[in-house]
Enzyme design. Structure first.
Site, PDB file in Angstrom:
ATOM      1  CE  LYS A  70       5.577 -28.831  42.348  1.00 19.57           C
ATOM      2  NZ  LYS A  70       5.905 -28.510  40.997  1.00 19.57           N
ATOM      3  CG  ASP A 106       5.100 -26.486  37.514  1.00 13.78           C
ATOM      4  OD1 ASP A 106       4.912 -25.559  37.847  1.00 13.78           O
ATOM      5  OD2 ASP A 106       5.287 -27.484  38.750  1.00 13.78           O
TER       6      ASP A 106
END
Ligand code: ATR
Length: 283
Positions: A70, A106
């Site tokens: 990420k 997210d």
């Protein structure tokens, strides 16, 4: 039916074997009538640059990104969306004519779950339990939703201090430091892995008086359907939801970016039911 015009999207991470993303994205494609398939590629640490170069040449339309990439994928992107830049982590990559642009759904997924629950945290001091990987996007989302400050309670205070201590709006406490939080009526988000299947009896904080302070809560865990944390919040008169919608909405937000499309509420409802059956079995 897969044919010459089928677009390809995928998850990259390590490990990827247990991901639900292919299930969610392929269901969304089917419901929305989009000619695209979604799979998962295990990409080892250090291989992200090479993987993206090949993917760009192949015209792979989009990726979701999970642990451990990420953050390490960012140097290989041509552009970063402001939310992704703010957090320093991406979970979604979209093909452009210059390379891949990074986003963080997210954050948008969590924000959508909170809004759809009708939780309004503007101007409030709120509580976040945990300081692991999931906490970064959640903390960013809490401030985007208008929180005034966040009590961050973590087992390792040092780790939480290192990650989040520089922002003066945050107050870092150990898990048993909740007694310093005055009064009641707090919103709380549970971001630790305590209570995750199969350790379903575990809670990050045992003391029942903590739960009396909470009147609205989200546990980002979605398996089990009702965590021990959620049970305790409810037992003390609060409302609590699990993390299934956060999982679903981050996928929906990624899907919209991949395919430059909207997703109908009907498709979302259908995929939610399929996902519940997949995760929890027939009720
Ligand atoms: P990551 O998400 O970074 O991979 P993790 O090991 O899954 O990390 O842990 C996520 C969070 O859950 C962390 O805040 C962790 O606390 P520490 O930072 O002190 O390790 C927390 N956590 C995991 N198990 C826990 C437990 N049994 N009780 C309380 N907190 C716990």
């Amino acid at each position: 039916m897969i044919n010459g015009g089928t677009g390809v999207c995928a998850l990259i991470g390590d490990p990827v074997a247990h991901t639900l993303s292919p299930f969610i994205h392929n269901s969304l494609s089917e419901c929305e009538g989009i000619n695209s398939v979604y799979t998962a590629f295990r990409v080892r640490r250090g291989d992200t640059g090479t993987a993206l170069k090949g993917a760009f040449a192949l015209g792979i339309r989009g990726f979701n990104v999970t642990v451990p990439h990420k953050e390490d994928v960012i140097p290989f992107l041509c552009e970063l969306d402001p939310d992704a830049k703010g957090i320093g982590a991406v979970n979604t990559l979209c093909l452009t004519d210059k390379g891949y642009k990074g986003y963080n759904t997210d954050v948008s997924g969590f924000i959508r779950e909170i809004r759809e629950c009708g939780f309004d945290i503007r101007g409030e001091r709120v509580i976040m339990l945990g300081a692991g990987g999931a906490a970064n996007a959640v903390l960013y989302a809490l401030y985007s939703l208008g929180a005034e400050g966040v009590y961050i309670l973590n087992r390792s205070v040092q780790k939480a201090e290192e990650k989040f201590g520089s922002d003066k709006r945050n107050r870092i406490l150990p898990l048993d430091g909740f007694e310093e939080i005055e009064e009641e009526g707090y919103f709380c988000v549970q971001c630790t892995s305590a209570g995750l299947f199969p350790d379903t009896g575990t809670v990050p904080i045992e003391d029942e008086s903590f739960y009396r302070k909470i009147d609205r809560a989200v546990d980002i865990i979605y398996n089990p359907y009702e965590t021990e944390f959620m049970k305790r919040v409810k037992r003390n008169g609060g409302r609590a939801v699990n993390g299934l919608d956060m999982l679903l909405f981050q996928a929906v937000e990624s899907f919209k970016l991949f395919h430059d499309t909207l997703v109908s509420e009907e498709s979302i409802a259908t995929v939610r039911e399929r996902l519940k059956e997949r995760v929890y079995g027939r009720q």
